[in-house]
Design an enzyme around this catalytic site. Structure first.
Site, PDB file in Angstrom:
ATOM      1  CG  ASP A  80      -1.842   1.146   1.338  1.00 34.50           C
ATOM      2  OD1 ASP A  80      -2.244   1.668   0.281  1.00 34.50           O
ATOM      3  OD2 ASP A  80      -2.202   1.537   2.465  1.00 34.50           O
ATOM      4  CD  GLU A 132      -3.313   8.377  -4.794  1.00 31.87           C
ATOM      5  OE1 GLU A 132      -3.390   9.546  -4.388  1.00 31.87           O
ATOM      6  OE2 GLU A 132      -3.135   7.397  -4.042  1.00 31.87           O
ATOM      7  CG  HIS A 177      -5.637   8.169   3.059  1.00 28.82           C
ATOM      8  ND1 HIS A 177      -4.910   8.936   2.173  1.00 28.82           N
ATOM      9  CD2 HIS A 177      -5.804   6.976   2.457  1.00 28.82           C
ATOM     10  CE1 HIS A 177      -4.640   8.233   1.094  1.00 28.82           C
ATOM     11  NE2 HIS A 177      -5.175   7.039   1.237  1.00 28.82           N
ATOM     12  N   GLY A 178      -8.261   7.981   6.709  1.00 30.16           N
ATOM     13  CA  GLY A 178      -8.592   8.139   8.120  1.00 30.16           C
ATOM     14  C   GLY A 178     -10.087   8.198   8.364  1.00 30.16           C
ATOM     15  CG  HIS A 207      -6.457   4.567  -2.129  1.00 28.08           C
ATOM     16  ND1 HIS A 207      -5.126   4.639  -1.811  1.00 28.08           N
ATOM     17  CD2 HIS A 207      -6.543   3.597  -3.066  1.00 28.08           C
ATOM     18  CE1 HIS A 207      -4.439   3.762  -2.508  1.00 28.08           C
ATOM     19  NE2 HIS A 207      -5.284   3.119  -3.290  1.00 28.08           N
ATOM     20  CG  ASN A 229      -6.794   0.760  -0.538  1.00 28.16           C
ATOM     21  OD1 ASN A 229      -7.110  -0.066  -1.388  1.00 28.16           O
ATOM     22  ND2 ASN A 229      -5.601   1.307  -0.495  1.00 28.16           N
TER      23      ASN A 229
END
Length: 286
Positions: A80, A132, A177-178, A207, A229
């Protein structure tokens, strides 16, 4: 059964389901993912970030590979967000069957050149490559929004795939993300996803799959997303239960006692992700 990403996602794309890629930052989370995938007869991707392998060390990969070989369902071991050739080569030497090279923050031409080099090396060794284009954001908690998102441009994406020869493309359509704050609801740019899916003939990757509304994630699968993801949702469930356990059992120190219920809570989230991605039972297609 150990698969390459290309072989895994070709089936997903043809049959309109997505395979979740779970970040396995510990042996307990690895076990949670493998157990849940086996119980539901679902294909799965075991994903490891360079920061995670720096903590776990290369020795951990022997356990990951053994778990993949012995599993009765298709499994991919995936790097990743590899930042450079060092990360990629380390993953290939360790036996990963798929790698991501993330050069998206660099200038477009440099992204092409770096990604193309990785494709040349990896494909020669039967390892799949994800890249990406655009940038996946990070949560800006001060403004309760997504910071630094550059959406993937369809014309550029078409050119990028053609010039690099990648197997899968991570696209930027509004995720971060998160975990999102409780009072913030993310919004996927589904029209952009539909356009990208029309232009590109390779599997697309989402993602930042933790915390997005289930209906939007399910819709994204029907529009070409074949890999999602997931990290924070599983880890949050696992360690929330761990904290509860210690509050009620402050003197406990045996790992088999501590982590048993944590694994069960993580598995609940994993089962749910298989469900919303239409992955349940799809191992029978391989």
């Amino acid at each position: 059964m150990l698969y390459t990403m290309n072989d895994l996602l070709c089936v997903a794309k043809k049959n309109q389901f997505a395979v979740p890629a779970f970040n396995i930052g510990s042996f307990e989370i690895l076990r949670s993912v493998i157990d849940a995938a086996t119980e539901t007869n679902s294909p799965v991707i075991l994903e490891i970030h360079p920061d995670e392998i720096a903590y776990l060390t290369d020795v951990f990969i022997e356990s990951v590979k053994q778990a993949a070989y012995e599993a009765p369902i298709p499994v991919v071991i995936h790097l990743d967000h590899g930042a450079d050739l060092y990360d990629v080569l380390r993953a290939i030497r360790n036996g990963y069957t798929s790698v991501m090279i993330d050069s998206s923050k660099n200038a477009y031409q440099e992204n092409i050149e770096v990604t193309k080099k990785v494709v040349e090396i990896a494909h020669a060794l039967n390892v799949s490559v994800e890249a990406e284009l655009g940038t996946i954001g990070a949560m800006n908690y001060a403004d309760e929004g997504v910071d630094n998102v550059t959406y993937t441009d369809p014309d550029q994406a078409q050119d990028f795939v053609q010039k690099t020869g990648i197997d899968t493309l991570a696209i930027a359509i509004g995720t971060a993300h998160g975990l999102y704050p409780k009072n913030f609801t993310p919004k996927l740019n589904l029209p952009l996803l539909a356009e990208l899916n029309k232009r590109l003939d390779i599997p697309l990757v989402l993602h930042g799959g933790s915390g997005n509304p289930d209906d939007e994630v399910t819709k994204s699968v029907s529009l070409g997303i074949c890999k999602v993801n997931i990290s924070s949702d599983v880890k949050s469930a696992f360690f929330t239960e761990c904290q509860r356990f210690f509050r009620e059992n402050p003197d406990q120190y045996e790992p088999n006692m501590i982590f048993s219920s944590c694994i069960q809570e993580a598995k609940k989230v994993i089962h749910h992700k298989f469900d919303i991605l239409n992955t349940l039972g799809k191992a029978s297609l391989y």
